[in-house]
Design an enzyme around this catalytic site. Structure first.
Site, PDB file in Angstrom:
ATOM      1  N   ASP A 663       0.616  -1.172  -0.172  1.00  0.00           N
ATOM      2  CA  ASP A 663       0.162   0.561  -0.157  1.00  0.00           C
ATOM      3  C   ASP A 663       0.939   1.743   0.073  1.00  0.00           C
ATOM      4  OD1 ASP A 663       0.959   0.382   2.196  1.00  0.00           O
ATOM      5  OD2 ASP A 663      -0.912  -0.350   3.780  1.00  0.00           O
ATOM      6  N   ILE A 664      -0.224   2.456   0.160  1.00  0.00           N
ATOM      7  CA  ILE A 664       1.325   3.500  -0.161  1.00  0.00           C
ATOM      8  C   ILE A 664       0.810   4.073   1.015  1.00  0.00           C
ATOM      9  CG2 ILE A 664       1.150   6.045  -1.767  1.00  0.00           C
ATOM     10  CD1 ILE A 664      -1.160   4.352  -3.392  1.00  0.00           C
ATOM     11  N   GLU A 706      -6.005   2.087  -0.273  1.00  0.00           N
ATOM     12  CA  GLU A 706      -4.521   2.362  -1.620  1.00  0.00           C
ATOM     13  C   GLU A 706      -3.876   1.076  -1.214  1.00  0.00           C
ATOM     14  OE1 GLU A 706      -3.869   3.536   3.120  1.00  0.00           O
ATOM     15  OE2 GLU A 706      -5.636   3.598   1.461  1.00  0.00           O
TER      16      GLU A 706
END
Length: 783
Positions: A663-664, A706
């Site tokens: 994920d970001i 995300e």
């Protein structure tokens, strides 16, 4: 030509013994000829097989002779120092041993199975084995002796090479008074190197210098100047030097066994020649026997053909010719002709009896007019007899029923009054009688006029009756009422017009093909759909013209069942296929098929519709259902489908499967600081970068928010970690528009046997959590 009942029967003609019908006679002849033909083929096959078998086994026997020569040649080569031929002579010995065993006892050799040799050859084979085993044992022993000597020679040579410098140094360290000893040591090293390089001429010189050095050293051994190291080194050095000059002794030791082996090899060659000659004589005699048998069979063939022709001529052809000539005489009215019954005892004899019975009936029976009238009255078609002047002389009941007249209303009246197209026919003839005599109206359509004036279509034919002097007695006119047939033709034509109107107006392509797969009709919509003109398709095979070649064999197999039964897997159903237009472009079509039978012939009617737009819509809907709209990655629904399939494949082929979850980092701050539009843009750029850096076999999913997942087949956790690092660096090094820098954290897990999907994902999720805990922008592997 023909024999009566009392005529003698030839004793050789077996057809007289019992009742043989013509088909039995012909069948017996054919069976005899077929049997001879089969025997001929068997003899020819045996002849060809024997030639092939014989040439093979003679070739093997001859090979033994060449092998014995080769073994002798190779042995001399190895004995003379060419050690490169050692493996070849061992191979030749092994093959000679193997092939000699197969020649005597039979078995498979060189892809061909041979039979065991005759018992009469046991003595010569025993002699061969005795000589051969002696040669084999002697050669193997000498080869071992030579090999042992070569090994010792090489060891000595290596020792001399390794210690020559040391030996020279120690000798050079002696006082100047011992210069002779120093010079001798230099000459020893020189000639030792020369002998080691294969110069046999220097062996004797090396031996002389060894003796001189040994004597000189012994003479000076009491002097203090001779070091103890040199005294210790020289005996070992001398021993190896002396081994370099022992080749002559080895050659002398091998001369007697070698001569004996060469003598035995000559004996072996002679024995091999004898075996080869025996096999050649055996098989030459066999071939001669087969040739003689073949000539005998061909002679029997010729005899059978001659006898068969004679029997067929005597029993079938001549009796039939006789009956034919007699029948011609009877046909001309000679009822007094008497047929002599042939002695053939078959259908010809029965036919002759029938002819005689018929003649007897004709002679005692007068064909009466009443009998003929009864025949005429019983006819279902109309029959009218017309005199040469065109008047009606006789009619049957079918004519009266068809026209509605009574008999007396027609007799004597002109035939033209009931002939509907008399005006068209009466152009060159004055009377209907002349027209009927001159014209040919066989199977022509005309019309009769009934008493009520109605025209009736008839199929008309006529025949002229002649008197005994050849003049015309009258004309017989036969007509068949074809009103129902004409009505059916009219209805059929109307139905055809309706069918063409419907198919022409139809938007779908309509194709009609017969039971051979040939197109017999197609409407205009076919031209628009496939790009061909109708004239280009009529008469072409449908499957070969309008479908891709890769489906042709399947179509052909399915069509065979349709030809036999009129049914098939696709008859009465709507099925999807792939069509092919005249430009070679494939496109999806939907086809509905029905079958029917006409004139004992099967037809199939197909309605074809282009479903390209529908298939595109289905693909688009399928894409929308399985793809995340924002990032273009697969969604969770697609993940559920793919993960099951990949795990099954991993189990089946025992190949690794890894999963990356990332994920970001701090994505919430991006949304809070720059807004959701910028956040969406970051998601799209990250997804694009990741998708551009994965393999074709990998799968990329948006897991939610995300979070993303990459499924990596055929990759273990180590490879997946390297892969994940590359992706992490790609995102880290990219400059985003507003945010500038974005990083991701990745968790990696490898599938473990028999675990479920949830634990597989959970281990990657836990690894992702550790990456976050350990500072983000890193890769962690879950275990």
């Amino acid at each position: 030509m023909m024999q009566g009942h009392g005529a003698p029967r030839p004793c050789w003609n077996t057809f007289y013994i019992m009742k043989f019908t013509i088909d039995k006679k012909i069948g017996l002849l054919l069976i005899m000829m077929a049997a001879i033909a089969i025997i001929n083929l068997a003899v020819v096959y045996q002849f060809l097989s024997s030639q092939k078998y014989n040439s093979h086994i003679i070739n093997i026997a001859g090979r033994q002779r060449m092998l014995s020569e080769k073994i002798g040649r190779l042995f001399l080569s190895v004995k003379n120092g060419n050690d490169n031929d050692r493996e070849e002579i061992l191979g030749a010995i092994e093959f000679y041993n193997f092939s000699l065993d197969k020649l005597q006892h039979g078995g498979a050799i060189e892809g061909f199975t041979i039979a065991a040799a005759p018992k009469s050859m046991d003595a010569i084979f025993k002699k061969n084995w005795d000589v051969w085993l002696s040669i084999k044992t002697s050669i193997e022993k000498i080869l071992n002796d030579i090999q042992d000597h070569n090994i010792q020679f090489s060891a000595a040579l290596f020792y001399i090479n390794d210690n020559s410098n040391n030996f020279l140094k120690k000798t050079a360290a002696l006082p100047k008074d011992y210069t002779k000893l120093t010079n001798l040591s230099q000459m020893i090293v020189k000639y030792a190197v020369s002998v080691g390089e294969g110069n046999d001429l220097d062996r004797e010189k090396l031996r002389q210098y060894i003796d001189l050095y040994d004597k000189s050293l012994n003479a000076l051994s009491q002097e203090e100047a001779i070091t103890s190291d040199l005294k210790k080194m020289w005996p070992e050095f001398k021993k190896n030097l002396e081994f370099l000059v022992t080749k002559d002794q080895l050659d002398k030791a091998l001369n007697d066994p070698a001569l004996k082996i060469n003598s035995n090899i000559n004996d072996l060659r002679d024995i091999s020649n004898e075996i080869t000659n025996i096999y050649e004589n055996i098989f030459i005699n066999k071939i001669i026997l087969l040739k003689r048998l073949l000539v005998i069979m061909l002679t029997i063939d010729i005899i059978i053909i001659i006898v068969g022709w004679f029997l067929a001529n005597a029993q079938i052809v001549r009796p039939i010719k006789y009956l034919s000539k007699t029948a011609i005489k009877i046909g001309s009215g000679n009822f007094n002709q008497k047929i002599i019954i042939p002695n053939s005892n078959d259908e010809i004899c029965e036919l002759a009896n029938s002819f005689n019975t018929m003649l007897s009936d004709l002679q005692h029976t007068t064909v009466s007019k009443k009998f003929v009238d009864n025949i005429i009255a019983s006819m279902m078609n109309s029959l009218i007899v017309v005199y040469p002047d065109g008047s009606i002389s006789q009619v049957n009941q079918s004519t009266l029923t068809l026209l509605g007249y009574k008999e007396e209303e027609l007799l004597g009246k002109p035939f033209s009054m009931i002939l509907g197209n008399w005006d068209e026919l009466n152009k060159n003839s004055e009377t209907i009688g002349e027209l009927l005599k001159e014209g040919d109206f066989q199977s022509e359509e005309h019309s009769y006029i009934t008493k009520e004036g109605k025209k009736v279509p008839v199929l008309f034919a006529n025949s002229i009756m002649l008197k005994e002097d050849g003049s015309v007695q009258g004309v017989v006119c036969v007509a068949q009422d074809i009103t129902a047939i004409k009505a059916a033709e009219k209805q059929l034509k109307l139905n055809e017009e309706k069918f063409r109107s419907i198919t022409t107006a139809a938007n779908d392509a309509i194709i009609l093909m017969d039971d051979s797969g040939t197109i017999t009709y197609c409407n205009h919509a076919v031209s628009k759909l496939f790009g061909y003109k109708s004239s280009e398709l009529i008469g072409k095979e449908l499957h070969a013209t309008l479908a891709p070649k890769r489906y042709y064999e399947d179509f052909k197999k399915g069509f065979e069942g349709f030809k036999k039964t009129g049914h098939g897997n696709v008859i009465g159903k709507t099925t999807e296929f792939t069509g092919l237009n005249n430009s070679g472009i494939e496109f999806p079509v939907e086809i509905s098929l029905a079958s029917f039978q006409s004139d004992n012939k099967l037809y199939a009617l197909g309605i074809v519709r282009d479903i390209t737009a529908r298939k595109q819509m289905e693909d688009q809907l399928k894409h929308l259902a399985t793809t995340d709209r924002l990032t273009g990655a697969f969604n969770r629904l697609k993940f559920d489908d793919i993960i099951v399939r990949e795990i099954e494949r991993t189990k089946r082929y025992n190949s690794p499967l890894s999963l990356l979850m990332f994920d970001i980092d701090k994505f919430k701050l991006v949304n809070d600081q720059f807004g959701h539009d910028t956040g969406d843009e970051v998601l799209k750029v990250v997804a694009h970068k990741v998708a551009a850096n994965i393999r074709k076999m990998d799968y990329f999913f948006r897991w939610g928010g995300e979070e993303f997942i990459i499924l990596v087949p055929n990759t273990n956790s180590s490879g997946a970690k390297i892969f994940a690092e590359n992706i992490r660096k790609t995102i880290e090094n990219h400059e985003f528009n507003a945010v500038k820098k974005v990083t991701i954290s990745i968790g990696v897990s490898q599938y473990i046997d028999d675990e479920n999907t949830d634990t597989f994902i959970k281990r990657a999720d836990e690894a992702l959590y550790r990456a976050k805990e350990n500072g983000r922008n890193r890769v962690e592997v879950g275990y």
